[in-house]
Design a protein around this motif. Sequence first.
Motif, PDB file in Angstrom:
ATOM      1  N   TYR A  24       0.862  -1.184   0.000  1.00 46.73           N
ATOM      2  CA  TYR A  24       0.000   0.000   0.000  1.00 46.73           C
ATOM      3  C   TYR A  24       0.896   1.231   0.000  1.00 46.73           C
ATOM      4  O   TYR A  24       1.830   1.323   0.796  1.00 46.73           O
ATOM      5  CB  TYR A  24      -0.914   0.012   1.233  1.00 46.73           C
ATOM      6  N   PHE A  57     -11.149   1.577  -5.108  1.00 48.84           N
ATOM      7  CA  PHE A  57      -9.770   1.749  -4.647  1.00 48.84           C
ATOM      8  C   PHE A  57      -8.822   1.825  -5.838  1.00 48.84           C
ATOM      9  O   PHE A  57      -9.044   1.170  -6.858  1.00 48.84           O
ATOM     10  CB  PHE A  57      -9.338   0.576  -3.760  1.00 48.84           C
ATOM     11  N   ASN A  58      -7.777   2.631  -5.693  1.00 45.51           N
ATOM     12  CA  ASN A  58      -6.715   2.692  -6.694  1.00 45.51           C
ATOM     13  C   ASN A  58      -5.916   1.400  -6.615  1.00 45.51           C
ATOM     14  O   ASN A  58      -5.396   1.062  -5.550  1.00 45.51           O
ATOM     15  CB  ASN A  58      -5.786   3.880  -6.441  1.00 45.51           C
ATOM     16  N   LYS A  81      -2.678   6.710  -2.145  1.00 45.80           N
ATOM     17  CA  LYS A  81      -3.738   5.777  -1.736  1.00 45.80           C
ATOM     18  C   LYS A  81      -3.861   4.647  -2.761  1.00 45.80           C
ATOM     19  O   LYS A  81      -4.932   4.335  -3.261  1.00 45.80           O
ATOM     20  CB  LYS A  81      -5.066   6.497  -1.559  1.00 45.80           C
ATOM     21  N   VAL A  82      -2.717   4.045  -3.064  1.00 45.67           N
ATOM     22  CA  VAL A  82      -2.630   3.025  -4.099  1.00 45.67           C
ATOM     23  C   VAL A  82      -2.353   1.658  -3.473  1.00 45.67           C
ATOM     24  O   VAL A  82      -1.425   1.512  -2.678  1.00 45.67           O
ATOM     25  CB  VAL A  82      -1.499   3.349  -5.105  1.00 45.67           C
ATOM     26  N   TYR A  83      -3.164   0.709  -3.857  1.00 47.02           N
ATOM     27  CA  TYR A  83      -2.960  -0.674  -3.457  1.00 47.02           C
ATOM     28  C   TYR A  83      -2.230  -1.389  -4.587  1.00 47.02           C
ATOM     29  O   TYR A  83      -2.517  -1.149  -5.769  1.00 47.02           O
ATOM     30  CB  TYR A  83      -4.301  -1.363  -3.201  1.00 47.02           C
ATOM     31  N   TYR A 117     -11.972  -4.276  -4.477  1.00 42.02           N
ATOM     32  CA  TYR A 117     -11.311  -3.081  -4.993  1.00 42.02           C
ATOM     33  C   TYR A 117     -12.261  -2.272  -5.868  1.00 42.02           C
ATOM     34  O   TYR A 117     -12.306  -1.047  -5.784  1.00 42.02           O
ATOM     35  CB  TYR A 117     -10.058  -3.455  -5.800  1.00 42.02           C
ATOM     36  N   PRO A 122       0.642   5.015   0.705  1.00 44.68           N
ATOM     37  CA  PRO A 122      -0.259   6.025   1.256  1.00 44.68           C
ATOM     38  C   PRO A 122      -0.291   7.329   0.458  1.00 44.68           C
ATOM     39  O   PRO A 122      -1.336   7.971   0.374  1.00 44.68           O
ATOM     40  CB  PRO A 122       0.284   6.281   2.667  1.00 44.68           C
ATOM     41  N   THR A 123       0.828   7.726  -0.128  1.00 47.17           N
ATOM     42  CA  THR A 123       0.904   8.988  -0.865  1.00 47.17           C
ATOM     43  C   THR A 123      -0.191   9.092  -1.919  1.00 47.17           C
ATOM     44  O   THR A 123      -0.824  10.130  -2.056  1.00 47.17           O
ATOM     45  CB  THR A 123       2.284   9.129  -1.546  1.00 47.17           C
TER      46      THR A 123
END
Length: 70
Positions: A6, A41-42, A11-13, A36, A8-9
């Motif tokens: 993950y 979700f990205n 918000k990418v999985y 997802y 955080p910058t």
Amino acid sequence: MYCDFYIPTGKVYIEFWGYENDAKYQAGKQEKLAIYQKYNFNLIELTDKDVLNLDDILPRLLLRFGVQAY
């Protein structure tokens, strides 16, 4: 459920999909993809082929979500 990575910058999985020939693994993969998608979700998906050129591929994929790797 856990993702492989993950960022955080942006918000990418990040999911690395191994075991492409395993039916049970594929069922779990489809469940994860549904989650997802449901929550928008990205997601960056990587395969064995991508890992061979990860230094070229991953930075380009991260840029799609505004994350600079270098």
